[in-house]
Each structure stands twice: as structure tokens, then as C-alpha cells.
Design an enzyme around this catalytic site. Structure first.
Site, PDB file in Angstrom:
ATOM      1  N   ASP A 195      -3.522   4.688  -3.706  1.00 39.86           N
ATOM      2  CA  ASP A 195      -4.413   5.648  -3.086  1.00 39.86           C
ATOM      3  C   ASP A 195      -4.271   7.252  -3.122  1.00 39.86           C
ATOM      4  OD1 ASP A 195      -6.783   4.306  -2.267  1.00 39.86           O
ATOM      5  OD2 ASP A 195      -5.883   4.559   0.229  1.00 39.86           O
ATOM      6  N   ASP A 238       3.463  -2.393   3.871  1.00 41.30           N
ATOM      7  CA  ASP A 238       3.439  -0.807   3.603  1.00 41.30           C
ATOM      8  C   ASP A 238       4.534  -0.615   2.968  1.00 41.30           C
ATOM      9  OD1 ASP A 238       2.065  -0.675   5.823  1.00 41.30           O
ATOM     10  OD2 ASP A 238       3.029   0.161   7.221  1.00 41.30           O
ATOM     11  N   LYS A 254      -9.650   5.118   3.900  1.00 39.16           N
ATOM     12  CA  LYS A 254      -8.331   4.615   4.571  1.00 39.16           C
ATOM     13  C   LYS A 254      -7.763   3.403   4.275  1.00 39.16           C
ATOM     14  CE  LYS A 254      -9.691   8.305   7.667  1.00 39.16           C
ATOM     15  NZ  LYS A 254     -10.514   8.220   8.460  1.00 39.16           N
ATOM     16  N   LYS A 255      -6.717   3.255   4.785  1.00 37.10           N
ATOM     17  CA  LYS A 255      -5.742   2.325   4.061  1.00 37.10           C
ATOM     18  C   LYS A 255      -6.799   0.454   4.725  1.00 37.10           C
ATOM     19  CE  LYS A 255      -2.253  -1.059   5.576  1.00 37.10           C
ATOM     20  NZ  LYS A 255      -1.082  -1.640   6.233  1.00 37.10           N
ATOM     21  N   LYS A 270       5.564  12.060   0.404  1.00 33.08           N
ATOM     22  CA  LYS A 270       6.333  11.392   2.374  1.00 33.08           C
ATOM     23  C   LYS A 270       6.463   9.793   2.415  1.00 33.08           C
ATOM     24  CE  LYS A 270       3.417  13.637   5.265  1.00 33.08           C
ATOM     25  NZ  LYS A 270       2.239  13.379   6.497  1.00 33.08           N
ATOM     26  N   GLU A 271       6.421   8.961   0.887  1.00 38.28           N
ATOM     27  CA  GLU A 271       6.601   7.524   0.599  1.00 38.28           C
ATOM     28  C   GLU A 271       7.819   7.532  -0.443  1.00 38.28           C
ATOM     29  OE1 GLU A 271       3.147   5.500   3.124  1.00 38.28           O
ATOM     30  OE2 GLU A 271       2.802   5.666   1.306  1.00 38.28           O
ATOM     31  N   SER A 315       1.032  -1.493   0.370  1.00 36.40           N
ATOM     32  CA  SER A 315       0.069   0.011   0.095  1.00 36.40           C
ATOM     33  C   SER A 315       0.799   1.013  -0.006  1.00 36.40           C
ATOM     34  CB  SER A 315      -0.821   0.129   1.193  1.00 36.40           C
ATOM     35  OG  SER A 315      -0.500  -0.204   2.867  1.00 36.40           O
ATOM     36  N   ASP A 374      -5.568  -2.105  12.079  1.00 38.19           N
ATOM     37  CA  ASP A 374      -4.952  -3.998  12.137  1.00 38.19           C
ATOM     38  C   ASP A 374      -5.730  -3.927  13.471  1.00 38.19           C
ATOM     39  OD1 ASP A 374      -4.752  -1.223  13.573  1.00 38.19           O
ATOM     40  OD2 ASP A 374      -1.784  -1.876  13.310  1.00 38.19           O
TER      41      ASP A 374
END
Ligand SMILES: O=c1ccn([C@@H]2O[C@H](COP(=O)(O)OP(=O)(O)O[C@H]3O[C@H](CO)[C@@H](O)[C@H](O)[C@H]3O)[C@@H](O)[C@H]2O)c(=O)[nH]1
Ligand SMILES: [Mn+2]
Length: 896
Positions: free
Chosen positions: A197, A371, A338-339, A167-168, A161, A595
């Protein structure tokens, strides 16, 4: 590192297989001598039977439980019991001895202490039965990769994901993807799906580059058997080229590959540079069409196959795993969850998509989610997980295998306890001894069935021991593959069917006997009507049909075009409306993070999870090492816990009568209740300052000898439990201490805010965002540690620090004024204040930063609050005035 052989071919059924056979033979010899020495005593855990002839190696369990040795665990348990008793006496004393001239102080402190006591119990008892595990990869090979036959290992779909390419960084994601594509597992059984996303063309293009580079990188990894298979981290390793094993051909190819990688990096960086400034008319793709994801909040679903079955070959002509880019549809007005939403879109899309790509529905009974920054550090990690999942004996009831999270690039002293080893090496091992670790969001291999919300198969007692490898619970059908196949139990099948028909809620667990071998499923007729399944899984007949197919059959009568349409349909916004996705099926919605809840639901369905810690860490990721990012991360986790606590899924009430064990429940209660501890913690950290500023007042009356004894014993017990815990778990004292410190720091800031935000959400419906943590760029090492971002989270700990410092100064100066006798009572207070200051110390360091540039706003705020507070106390009880009853009441502390 074993660059020993210049293998022309690699893969299974060839050299790798032979190597495995060799190592197995060696093990056998070792085993034999060990057995002879020990008389085979220690070999009957979970089915390891000493009397088995060696030939049965392939039928033996694929893993083994290793209980912590009794010399380490028994003293630990003893001290826990003693601590419980001492705590009882301690509270008895505290409650029976109020402080008359500081009643409020006493009351607050006792309430706090009782709360701490209870939260200790919640935390402690799930650690009663910690275990380790050992896997046997060679047995897995012997069992499922027979020479000359196609591999029978089960297929795995790997989900990555990502959401924000800024940021990633794409390079981080690229490394993760490369490590997946190069994993040591049959290539036709691995598929990698990247969920974007952020609908970013940068991610898309970076992935395209990555797939090209993979064609060179993957054969290199496999040829020289290198670790880790993420190039950035591989090339960062120091290699001793003077060691005798290093061959010239390896050195040459390594150098060439390093250059290739650097060129690849340059290309990625060019893409990143290009993406910095969005063109006015939005992005356009290479073929001139506008990028569909130009509006991140409003765009259609996108799917692109980079490495499919045709064309997915490396430079040596060997097949590569599939690589697919997926960006689900986003429309305003829809909650995207979200995730969790991203993961569910992938679960829905893959089965359809696979059938579209390869025209054959591969049977991927397992999913691994990562991740974008968590790369495979151990290329055999999937095999490790399969040692549990594909174990015919224990596998059937396992919903997921969780790997611990390990990290790169953390500052040496791990200032903000990012490693979290106390959690990963103590709590999780404890849970593994009960019903299994909680799901931490990444590095987890799921059984797809468990994700579909089905109940775990009931454990059945075997009527008789029919074969030599039976453990405690076993269905005959599965244990002796081959010989007993024809007898494959018919009774459980009918029993199962009856159960399904009775249970309306659990839907249809697909044929359970079929799964254990992963490959050779059994066809059972479908007892649940189609419309019910559509209500559960959504209106996609292809998807619903695919949930039935456990055995890798083909979906008949479906053309590639209609399948693509289906795939796009299931990642559309409305698809999940009125279905059970996110409620009972897939990753569960309802909290900022997905989670805890996802794992919790599975445990409530009676599944067990497994904690797998290979010697070489399976996966590694990055963690936020600067104070503000770390606090925001902890805030998100705590908020999610509060949300769960205040929802219908609160572990205090939810899921009785399912399969959740009570100690497991205790730990889920702990996991959702802990942020509330911030309130007593805040009070307790304020008390020492108050006590120092108010002369002659303390939270306890003057201690008698007996009372001091209880205090002292409690301290010793706390100390002893920690020491013994560190002893059995191998966690070091520094890591342990950092966790303690960060517990206080996070407690009085992030957790506190989480409580308020959580209440706000429940009462006023204010939704919260998922703040993604930045994954390390390639800038100066640890510069992140000193990066400082202003956030309100910093106010409470700063204030606490200052008032406690003032308290110490005030207390000491007061004692100096008052002469020798006043030092005695002061000792307790100072000790108490120091306790707070020492715990907040890493926070202070973070606040000061490297260049001592604390933003003035924080200093101003904190000094303001601190001085108001001190003034209040000082005014009410001036240091020199001995007793001033009526005035005292003004500060709310009823001291009479
Ligand atoms: O809308 C979103 C938000 C996040 N993510 C992904 O979620 C992952 C986790 O985000 P990150 O910022 O790295 O959070 P961390 O706190 O570092 O991650 C831990 O905590 C998360 C829950 O808070 C878990 O989801 C993660 O697996 C776990 O590693 C990343 O891959 C993101 O790309 C999405 O796909 N969609
Ligand atoms: Mn992360």
C-alpha cells in the site's frame, strides 16, 4: 530440528510421504493398545468411532474436539453461577443503602458498579464452553497425498500486507515471504501475493532480492527440515552441535547458508540505506524508467511476478511457489479503505492473475492473510488448517481457521500485556466452543466462498446412518469418497437450487457439494444472471466467470494480454464503485480495522470458524512494546469497535434471523461495547482520590456485618473465577495480572479517546487514519520498551495517578491529625486508592522511562490538573473543618 537425512530429493510421494506413513503406523499401534486398555470409550467424539477397522484410518475425521476436563470446567461454572447470585445480593444492598451525606459519590459508584457487572456478564458467558482441538496431519496425508498420485491438497493463496517500509522494515517482510515460500505444502499449491500500500520501490526491490535468495533458502529448509523457516529467527536459535544427531554435512551447509543470509541482509540494508533520501526527480527503476509509485497517493496499479511457473525454480531445479508483487491504484478523492481495501484488491486480482501467469485457473478455494511481520513459525501450519477445511464432515461449514497470534521480542515481564494471552487462550477458546473465534486480522485461513458473502450451507440431518464415519450432520456424498461417489446425493442439489432461486440476496453459492473435495467440483448451471453478479463483484467478466469456477477449469478465449488488462482493471480505484465489495463481499469496510466486522458478517451468514492452536505456534509476529505505540494500537482497536457499535452493523441489532448464535452475539456485543466502559472506569478511578480528600465521605455507608459478608463473598468469587480460569486455560498469574493492569491503563486513556473520536466521526464525519505500528528494527534489544513518544493519550492516566497519590498522602496525614478512630474508615479509601495506583503502575514505569526523562509537558499538564482538582476538594472541604454543608454543593457533589 531434524537434520538427520541428506536427502537427494524431498517433497511428496517420496521420502516425506514414507516418513509420514511410518509415523502413522506407529500411531496405529499405540492407538490399538490404548483402545484395548480403555475399551475404546473415549473415542466417539464427532465421529471418532471405536469400532472402525484400522484400515479406515484415511477416512477418519481429520481433527477432534477435546472438551476441557470436567474436573476443571465444572467448578469454574459453579463459581460463575455463585458469583452471579452474590452479585445480585450485592447490588440489592448497594441500591437499598444510599449514603446520605455523599449521595453523588454513592450514585456514581453504584452506576459504575452496575456497568461493570453487566460488562462482566458479556465477557463471562461466552466462556461457558471452552474447547481444545487436536489435528491429525497423518490422516490428512493418507487421504489426500496417496503414494504415486499427484497431491490432492487444495491450493492456498497467501496474502501479505505491507504499507510503510520505514515502519515495517523490508527485512521483516522478506523473512515473512521466505517462510511462506518454504512452507511444507505442495509447491504448486502455494502462491504468495504481497500487497504494497506504500507503492514503495524499496519494497519492490527488496522483494526481488528475496525471490533470488529464496532459490537457495527453500531447498535448504526442506532438505534439513528446519524450523522456523524465516532465516532471521532460525539463525537466532541456539543449536547444540554436540548432539549426536547433527551431521557434518548439515553443519557445513548451515554455515554456508548463514553466510549467504548475511550477504542477503547486507544487500537489503543497502537498499534501505539508499531509500533514505528520495532523489529530486523521484525513483527510477533499474531499466531507467521512472518508478510508477513515486506519488504514493496518486499512482497506477502495479503487478510484478517474481516467481512464476516458468523460471520459478530453486537451485536444485525444483519448482518454487509463485511470488507476486501487487500495488493497487491510488487516486486522490477515492477512499482506499486501508487494509481491507488492499485485501479486496488482492482477492480480485489473484484469480485473473493466476490465469494470466499459468494459463490455467488454479482452484485456490482458500486464502491465508498475514501482516508483513507474521512469519510461519511452523511450516506445517497450512496443513493444520486443512485438517479442518478439507475435512469432508465439518469442513463445509467452516468459513475460516484462525491461528492465535504469538509474538517474538516481547520484554520478559510483558509490561503492556502485548501477548494478550487472556484473550487468545481464554476468550477465543471459549468462542470456539460456540460458533468459533473472531477474526483477528492476521494468521487466518479463509474459505473464499465465505468471503464472497454467501450463506453457509445448511446443516442437514442425515436420514439414516449410511456409513460408519457419519457424524451428527453429514451429506452422504462427501463422507465416503471413493466408494459412494456414484450415489452422490442428488436431492440436496435440487434443494440447493431451489434455495438460490428463492433467495435474491445471497446470490449464487457456487456448487456446494463440489467444494468439499476441493479438487473435483461439480458443474452446475448458473442460476443467477450475469448482470446481478457484475453488480455484486464488479464489471470484470473474467473475475465474475472465475467466481463460478470451482474446479480448476480454464477460462476459454482469454489471452494473456487481455488478462493482464483485466488484472490491472480490478485493482483500479473505481472498480469497486457500486459493487458489494466491502459491503457484503470480501473484507468489510466501515471501521479503521477490518477484522471484527469481516468475521462478524460471516458468522451472521451462519458459518462457523475454527480456532487452531498447534503445539508449535503456527505464526509469530512482533508487537509494539513501548507505551505510546501500544496505546495507539489499542486506540485503533477501540475506535474500530466504537465505529461498529455506532454503525448499522451494531451487534445489538444486526443480523437476527441469520445463523448467529446468541452467545456468539454476546461476545460480539462485548467486543464492540468495551470501549464505553472507559467512562465509568475513569469515574471509578477518580472516586478514591475524592474520598480520601473529602474527610468522612465514602461510597458506602458504614458496613453492617451482613453487608461486609456480601463484599467479602464478591471478592472471593472474583478471585476464584480468575484462578479457575487460569487453571483450565494454562494462562499464568503474571500474564493475567498484566492484562488486568493494562485493562485499566488502556481503559482510562486509549479507550476513552476512542469514544470521543468515534463520536466525532459519526457526528462530524471526521475520518481517522490507520496508524501502523513499527515492527522491531535490528537495534538494541528492548530499547523500544523505553522509547518514549509524547501523546495526549498519556494525560488522563497520569492525572489519575497523581491525584490518587495525593489522595493517599492527604488521607494519611488527615488521619494522623485526627487520631486513632479515623484510621478505620480510612482503610477502605486507602485500599481503593491503592487499587488504582497498583493497576497504573506499569504506566508509571513507562512514563519514567529508563533515564527518568518524562517530558516536562506531561508533568506540567498533570500537576496542573491534579492541583486544580485537589484544591477544589480541599477548598470545599478543608481537612480540619468537620461539616461545611453549603460549601460542599459548590463542587457539584450534593452531599446532603
Ligand atoms: O492502509 C493500510 C494500513 C495497514 N496495512 C497493513 O495492516 C497490517 C496491520 O497493521 P499493524 O500496524 O501491524 O497493526 P497491528 O495492530 O499490529 O495489527 C493487528 O490489528 C490490525 C487491525 O487493527 C489487524 O489488521 C492486524 O492483522 C493485526 O495483527 C500491516 O501488515 C499493514 O501493512 C495495509 O496494508 N494498508
Ligand atoms: Mn502488527
Amino acid at each position: 530440528m531434524d537434520p538427520s537425512k541428506d536427502l537427494a530429493a524431498y517433497g511428496y510421494g517420496s521420502v516425506a510421504w514414507k516418513e509420514r506413513m511410518e509415523s502413522w503406523k506407529q500411531r496405529q499401534e499405540k492407538l490399538q493398545t490404548m483402545k484395548n486398555e480403555k475399551g475404546g470409550k473415549e473415542w466417539d467424539d464427532d465421529g471418532d468411532n471405536p469400532d472402525l477397522p484400522l484400515m479406515d484410518e484415511a477416512r477418519q475425521p481429520l481433527s477432534r474436539k477435546l472438551p476441557i476436563s470436567s474436573s476443571q470446567i465444572n467448578p469454574y461454572r459453579m463459581i460463575i453461577v455463585i458469583r452471579l447470585v452474590v452479585l445480585g445480593f450485592f447490588f440489592h444492598y448497594r441500591v437499598m443503602h444510599p449514603v446520605n451525606d455523599a449521595y453523588a459519590l454513592w450514585l456514581i459508584s453504584v452506576i459504575c458498579e452496575i456497568w461493570f457487572g453487566l460488562s462482566w456478564i458479556l465477557d463471562q458467558f461466552p466462556k461457558w464452553l471452552p474447547i481444545d482441538r487436536e489435528t491429525y496431519l497423518d490422516r490428512l496425508s493418507l487421504r489426500y497425498e496417496k503414494e504415486g498420485q499427484p497431491s490432492q491438497l487444495a491450493p492456498v493463496d497467501i496474502f501479505v500486507s505491507t504499507v510503510d517500509p520505514l515502519k515495517e522494515p523490508p527485512l521483516v517482510m522478506a523473512n515473512t515471504v521466505l517462510s511462506i515460500l518454504a512452507v511444507d505444502y505442495p509447491v504448486d499449491k502455494v502462491s504468495c501475493y504481497v500487497s504494497d500500500d506504500g507503492a514503495a520501490m524499496l519494497t519492490f526491490e527488496a522483494l526481488s532480492e528475496t525471490s533470488e535468495f529464496a532459490r537457495k533458502w527453500v531447498p535448504f529448509c526442506k532438505k534439513f527440515n528446519i524450523e522456523p523457516r524465516a532465516p532471521e529467527f532460525y539463525f537466532a536459535q541456539k543449536i547444540d552441535f554436540l548432539k549426536d544427531k547433527v551431521e557434518a554435512s548439515f553443519v557445513k551447509e548451515r554455515r554456508a547458508m548463514k553466510r549467504e543470509y548475511e550477504e542477503f541482509k547486507v544487500r537489503i540494508n543497502a537498499l534501505v540505506a539508499k531509500a533514505q533520501k528520495v532523489p529530486e526527480e523521484g525513483w527510477t527503476m533499474q531499466d531507467g524508467t521512472p518508478w510508477p509509485g513515486n506519488n504514493v497517493r496518486d499512482h497506477p496499479g502495479m503487478i510484478q511476478v517474481f516467481l512464476g511457473q516458468s523460471g520459478g525454480h530453486d537451485s536444485d531445479g525444483n519448482e518454487l511457489p509463485r511470488l507476486v508483487y501487487v500495488s493497487r491504484e491510488k487516486r486522490p478523492g477515492y477512499n482506499h479503505h486501508k487494509k481491507a481495501g488492499a485485501m479486496n484488491a488482492l482477492v480480485s486480482v489473484i484469480r485473473i492473475h493466476l490465469s494470466w501467469v499459468s494459463a490455467v485457473l488454479t482452484n485456490a478455494p482458500y486464502l491465508l492473510n498475514l501482516d508483513c511481520d507474521h512469519y510461519f513459525n511452523n511450516s506445517k501450519a497450512i496443513r493444520e488448517a486443512m485438517c479442518f477445511m478439507m475435512d469432508p464432515l465439518i469442513g463445509k461449514r467452516v468459513c475460516y481457521v484462525q491461528f492465535p497470534q504469538r509474538f517474538d521480542g516481547i520484554d520478559r515481564h510483558d509490561r503492556y500485556a502485548n501477548r494478550n494471552t487472556v484473550f487468545f487462550d481464554i476468550n477465543m477458546k471459549g468462542l470456539d466452543g460456540i460458533q468459533g473465534p473472531i477474526y483477528v486480522g492476521t494468521g487466518c485461513v479463509f474459505r473464499r466462498l465465505a468471503l464472497y458473502g454467501y450463506d453457509a450451507p445448511k446443516a442437514k440431518k442425515p436420514p439414516t446412518r449410511t456409513c460408519n464415519c457419519l457424524p451428527k450432520w453429514c451429506c452422504c456424498g462427501c463422507c465416503c469418497s471413493g466408494t459412494k461417489k456414484k450415489k452422490k446425493n442428488t436431492k440436496p442439489k435440487t434443494e440447493l437450487k431451489k434455495r438460490f432461486l428463492k433467495k435474491k440476496d445471497a446470490g449464487t453459492p457456487p456448487p456446494l457439494e463440489g467444494i468439499e473435495e476441493g479438487i473435483e467440483g461439480i458443474e452446475t448451471e448458473n442460476p443467477t444472471p450475469q448482470h446481478k453478479l457484475e453488480k455484486k463483484f464488479g464489471q470484470s467478466s473474467v473475475f465474475v466467470a472465475s467466481t463460478m469456477l470451482e474446479d480448476g477449469g480454464t477460462l476459454k478465449g482469454t489471452s494473456p494480454a487481455s488478462l493482464l488488462k483485466e488484472a490491472i482493471h480490478v485493482i483500479s480505484c473505481g472498480y469497486e464503485d457500486k459493487t458489494e465489495w466491502g459491503k457484503e463481499v470480501g473484507w468489510i469496510y466501515g471501521s479503521v480495522t477490518e477484522d471484527i466486522l469481516t468475521g462478524f458478517k460471516m458468522h451472521c451468514h451462519g458459518w462457523r470458524s475454527i480456532y487452531c492452536i498447534p503445539a508449535r505456534p503456527a505464526l509469530k509476529g512482533s508487537a509494539p512494546i513501548n507505551l505510546s505505540d501500544r496505546l495507539h494500537q489499542v486506540l485503533r482497536w477501540a475506535l474500530s469497535s466504537i465505529e461498529i457499535f455506532l454503525s448499522r452493523h451494531c451487534p445489538l441489532w444486526y443480523g437476527y434471523g441469520g445463523g448467529l448464535k446468541w452467545l456468539e452475539r454476546l461476545s460480539y456485543i462485548n467486543a464492540t461495547v468495551y470501549p464505553w466502559t472507559s467512562i465509568p472506569l475513569l469515574a471509578y478511578c477518580t472516586l478514591p482520590a475524592v474520598c480520601c480528600l473529602l474527610t468522612g465521605k465514602f461510597i458506602t455507608p458504614e458496613l453492617s456485618n451482613v453487608a461486609s459478608l456480601w463484599f467479602l463473598s464478591l471478592f472471593i468469587c472474583i478471585f476464584a473465577t480468575s484462578i479457575l480460569e487460569m487453571r483450565w486455560s494454562g494462562v499464568g498469574i503474571e500474564e493475567w495480572w498484566r492484562t488486568e493492569q493494562f485493562w485499566v491503563i488502556g481503559g482510562v486513556s486509549a479507550h476513552l479517546f476512542a469514544v470521543f473520536q468515534g463520536l466525532l466521526k459519526v457526528l462530524a464525519g471526521v475520518d481517522t487514519n490507520f496508524t501502523v505500528t513499527s515492527k522491531g528494527g535490528d537495534d538494541e534489544e528492548f530499547s523500544q520498551l523505553y522509547a518514549f513518544k509524547w501523546t495526549t493519550l498519556l494525560i488522563p492516566p497520569t492525572t489519575l495517578l497523581i491525584i490518587n497519590l495525593i489522595g493517599v498522602v492527604a488521607g494519611v496525614s488527615n488521619a494522623i491529625n485526627n487520631g486513632y478512630e479515623s484510621w478505620g474508615p480510612l482503610f477502605g479509601k486507602l485500599f481503593f486508592a491503592f487499587w488504582v495506583i497498583v493497576h497504573l503502575y506499569p504506566f508509571l514505569k513507562g512514563l519514567l522511562g529508563r533515564q527518568n526523562r518524562t517530558p516536562t509537558i506531561i508533568i506540567v499538564w498533570s500537576i496542573l490538573l491534579a492541583s486544580i482538582f485537589s484544591l477544589l476538594c480541599v477548598r470545599v472541604d478543608p481537612f480540619l473543618a468537620k461539616s461545611d454543608g453549603p460549601l460542599l454543593e459548590e463542587c457539584g457533589l450534593d452531599c446532603n
